[in-house]
Scaffold this motif. Structure first.
Motif, PDB file in Angstrom:
ATOM      1  N   VAL A  11       0.911  -1.029   0.031  1.00  0.00           N
ATOM      2  CA  VAL A  11       0.000   0.010   0.197  1.00  0.00           C
ATOM      3  C   VAL A  11       0.769   1.386   0.123  1.00  0.00           C
ATOM      4  N   ASN A  12       2.088   1.169  -0.067  1.00  0.00           N
ATOM      5  CA  ASN A  12       2.941   2.355   0.165  1.00  0.00           C
ATOM      6  C   ASN A  12       2.991   3.142  -1.353  1.00  0.00           C
ATOM      7  N   GLN A  13       2.219   4.401  -1.227  1.00  0.00           N
ATOM      8  CA  GLN A  13       2.236   5.215  -2.604  1.00  0.00           C
ATOM      9  C   GLN A  13       3.023   6.653  -1.989  1.00  0.00           C
ATOM     10  N   THR A  14       4.183   6.345  -1.503  1.00  0.00           N
ATOM     11  CA  THR A  14       5.067   7.400  -1.133  1.00  0.00           C
ATOM     12  C   THR A  14       5.403   8.398  -2.102  1.00  0.00           C
ATOM     13  N   VAL A  15       5.068   9.730  -1.784  1.00  0.00           N
ATOM     14  CA  VAL A  15       5.262  11.036  -2.619  1.00  0.00           C
ATOM     15  C   VAL A  15       6.642  11.547  -2.221  1.00  0.00           C
ATOM     16  N   LYS A  16       7.719  11.562  -2.771  1.00  0.00           N
ATOM     17  CA  LYS A  16       9.095  12.047  -2.424  1.00  0.00           C
ATOM     18  C   LYS A  16       9.563  13.213  -3.405  1.00  0.00           C
ATOM     19  N   VAL A  17       9.594  14.585  -2.903  1.00  0.00           N
ATOM     20  CA  VAL A  17       9.881  15.461  -3.770  1.00  0.00           C
ATOM     21  C   VAL A  17      11.163  16.253  -3.026  1.00  0.00           C
ATOM     22  N   HIS A  18      12.340  16.548  -3.685  1.00  0.00           N
ATOM     23  CA  HIS A  18      13.303  17.392  -3.271  1.00  0.00           C
ATOM     24  C   HIS A  18      13.096  19.008  -3.860  1.00  0.00           C
ATOM     25  N   ALA A  19      13.228  19.830  -2.862  1.00  0.00           N
ATOM     26  CA  ALA A  19      13.275  21.325  -3.240  1.00  0.00           C
ATOM     27  C   ALA A  19      14.776  21.911  -3.187  1.00  0.00           C
ATOM     28  N   GLU A  20      15.101  22.702  -4.099  1.00  0.00           N
ATOM     29  CA  GLU A  20      16.249  23.490  -3.767  1.00  0.00           C
ATOM     30  C   GLU A  20      15.681  24.855  -3.202  1.00  0.00           C
TER      31      GLU A  20
END
Lengths: 515, 515
Positions: B338-347
């Motif tokens: 069930v893991n629907q991780t959203v991973k986002v990087h920001a500078e």
């Protein structure tokens, strides 16, 4: 099978030579004597069949290299092996493993042995006490109080940075010593205790010193403070972490049940030749164009492209290297390490002591002991440790050794088991007993192939020679837990080093860049 | 080299396809098209070049087996890979490693990379605060207060035994689920929170729920309580252990700098054939006498004695197995994780946020974020995570994604980096930007070769199918971090499984008892 290493004593039979060991290898060699001609060239000769040598021999043979493994003893495992007596395993040396120790755990998972471990402790019944015996008498604590005492004492010892050591040694697996590491290696634990002044309560101090001496097998003055800090950092900077990593989980069927897997896998590759009871006398490196020849004390000579020495530090100078060991390595070998741990097992009648732990200090020779299992006869198995502090040889005087156990609390000893070799026996009144007249029995300290227990350095050794010890020399690689970057002194470190050596030899021989 | 996976967005250039990746492999294949005849039989075909497949292919090829590695993507690493943008690595998937994770650390030590790690955190300067943003506003805490809040909340969550979980799950590396494990797997974290009643303070509860959702990428109702307890036990039953094991140490040069070592070593053996951008369509097992044939979507067919499927659970049913998957395995594949991780990087411009950590919950789509590094431009790199709770697709609406970062604290976003594939771009006003009209951009959730992030099970999946997932089927072995016995869901678990599969195939083929 039995190994010449070790002896056991029972009330009924007295002292008996040799102990059963599944790590004793038969036949002792799988090479014909004709193959001792130097014309038979191996890819690599591994000297020593402790975990470092076993791992190196296994990895190299599985990867297709032709390997010869030479071992001085009649068994595998080096300073880690178990003896099954009446179906119960007694651990003569390195015992405990943990999933926080990477290289050993990787092997346990790979061999599918993760469900073959058990906890040494069982606090579910019996007296369930920590006994702190000292010159003023014996205090009794709950195990929760024991944990709190140890935690507070150790945290103070390592609190050189306001973070219980976390900032002082943040990366304990580094292959290099930092300037701060070197500074702490210049100090002994005794120095650090002096620096701390009156921070410790008298009870904390007894617990703490007992624990440190359990780790180092030395004295407070000869125990490197850096190395203790390194153990603490590896264990996650808590006493709970120390217990889990250092003294909790062991193989239900004994250490040797693990070691035989390495040898079995290497043999299955079809690339492993071996000879046991073949101590090595000399290693001659022919340099860039030549090969390395290895001569055993029995006069056999073997040749290989590379050699991996898996000898411990304290016996490195018993082999004649040609050209001689580089000066840094030679100096470290002359210095040696200081751990002269005395480890003795007792089978006792008192079932309620299964859940005891104890420190007996500073007056006792056995400093740290605890219930370690239940024997098939329903008795309690107690393991106890001493070291350079009040050092004694347990086989010299059985009555004294039993009295050392009484230093924790009174108990009825039925059997003693300890690791010795090169014993000599005498008969008195028709029974085989210990010759108490002097330097007759040999324990780890007297063992010519170990000259001590697990590696523990006095101040200065690592700061001066850590990288020297790890360096290759020509066609010779040096693999030992004694200079592992992580769990130095542990089975884990031995496997780390054996892995590193085999990978280096393979990269060397296949002529590609180092993996 | 660049991978088709991933995209980056900057203020200046808008959204751009593909990202640089040292894990993208050129040439994409080292086999001639003529070798696609089924008459060329390999010892083993490995399907998938994530860490499980890479490890299996490496171990098998180094041990002398003829190996074919097939990968659907143009790069290695599966759900773990890094993109170097302007010399700075952004981690698109699995990132952190630790010496308490045995199999991955063994590889790091073996490749001599133990000094190539750094801490994601730097609390030496800047605001040095934990920001807890919720519907009632934002509270600010020191990191010590954060640690204490997390520790107390998590200890209460897992305190099902009066020992913070230590007695409930004492051996977290077991290859079997105990009756107690099965019982806890029947509960969700939401169930456990309901059972706890009013034990948690409101602040503890916000912290705790944010942390749980960071781990599972699911909702509280779809997060197996057993699996969270398993993570906690693996981490040593403390929040400090969780931080160290889960989110602290990463490769200075990025995950892909590690993955390429596995492929390089396998290639150096001379025994590895490979083809990238070759998704597998079907695997047919000929049974006891026959071989296994593997057909790719492009129509090429390969044959081998054995196959190792290193496919993740959520895509297992996209390959046609013949005979079909055993019912337990098939049922698990239909259920999926069930893991629907959203991973986002920001500078971002704010240097002082290098030392921020934050939870923004329950109103925000990005729930957990913190300063993760300093970019070459001197900006701060922030990483943030969301999941099924308030799920969103970061590439669908760049303005919303930036607003999600503001959910922690105001910041000036210069760049966004996230993992997608199969993106479609549109031009508006001459600039390449996101098509916001619907299911156009693909992230981990939309990725046809992953269909989700790291494994995390809803209640019941493991109790019903853990051992089914680990079982071989005829000549096919199944290796994935998704069913590792220890660090399931982690790079460590992938290596554990690849190691296990290669050892099993080798034992099978050399016709000796299983090592």
């Amino acid at each position: 099978m039995a190994s010449r290493d070790g002896y056991s004593w029972t009330k009924a039979d007295g002292l008996r030579p040799g102990v059963p060991c599944i790590g004793a290898i038969q036949p002792p060699s799988n090479i014909a004597s004709s193959s001792s001609s130097p014309s038979t060239e191996f890819d690599v000769i591994v000297v020593g069949a402790g975990y470092a040598g076993l791992t190196a021999a296994r990895d190299a043979s599985v990867a297709g290299l032709k390997v010869l493994l030479l071992e001085a003893r009649d068994r595998i495992g080096g300073r880690s092996w178990s003896s099954n007596i009446d179906g119960y395993p007694y651990e003569m040396g390195g015992t405990w493993v943990y999933w926080g120790q990477a290289t050993v755990w990787r092997e346990i998972a790979r061999y599918g042995m993760q469900d073959e471990l058990e906890s040494s402790y069982d606090f579910s019944r019996g007296i369930n006490k920590f006994l702190l015996a000292s010159t003023g008498g014996t205090q009794s604590f709950t195990h929760e109080e024991e944990d709190a005492l140890m935690q507070s004492g150790l945290a103070k010892l390592f609190n050189v940075d306001g973070k219980d050591g976390r900032d002082a040694l943040p990366m304990p697996h580094s292959a290099h010593l930092s300037p701060s590491d070197r500074r702490f290696d210049g100090m002994s634990v005794a120095d650090r205790l002096a620096e701390m002044g009156g921070q410790l309560t008298p009870t904390e101090r007894l617990c703490l010193e007992g624990f440190v001496l359990l780790c180092s097998g030395a004295t407070l003055a000869t125990t490197s403070f850096y190395e203790m800090l390194h153990w603490w950092a590896l264990s996650g900077y808590t006493y709970e972490g120390c217990v889990n990593h250092l003294v909790r989980f062991k193989f239900r069927a004994g250490q040797s049940s693990f070691a035989v897997r390495f040898l079995g896998e290497a043999l299955a590759s079809g690339n492993l030749s071996y000879a046991f009871s073949e101590p090595v006398a000399a290693v001659r490196d022919g340099g860039a164009q030549g090969s390395v020849t290895v001569t055993t004390r029995s006069g056999r000579t073997f040749a290989a492209k590379r050699v991996i020495s898996a000898l411990p530090l304290n016996v490195l100078d018993t082999v004649a290297f040609e050209p001689p060991l580089q000066e840094g390595k030679a100096a470290a070998a002359r210095t040696g390490h200081v751990n002269q741990t005395v480890k003795v097992h007792a089978e006792i009648r008192e079932r309620e002591l299964r859940s005891f732990t104890g420190v007996s200090y500073p007056h006792n020779g056995l400093i740290y002991g605890f219930g370690d299992g239940e024997t098939p006869a329903g008795n309690t198995h107690v393991v106890a440790f001493g070291g350079q502090h009040k050092h004694f040889h347990p086989e010299d005087d059985i009555d004294r050794t039993i009295a050392e156990f009484h230093g924790f609390t009174p108990m009825n000893v039925e059997r003693l088991v300890s690791a010795i070799r090169n014993y000599k026996l005498c008969r008195r009144g028709g029974r085989l007993i210990a010759d108490r007249r002097g330097q007759v029995f040999h324990n780890w300290s007297r063992d010519e192939f170990a000259k001590g227990a697990w590696f523990f350095p006095a101040p200065g050794l690592l700061a001066s020679h850590f990288e020297d010890l790890r360096a290759r020399q020509g066609n010779i690689f040096f693999a030992s837990s004694d200079w592992a970057s992580g769990w130095r002194s542990f089975i884990d470190g031995a496997i780390e080093e054996g892995t590193r050596a085999a990978a280096s030899v393979r990269a060397d021989l296949i002529g590609r860049s180092k993996i």
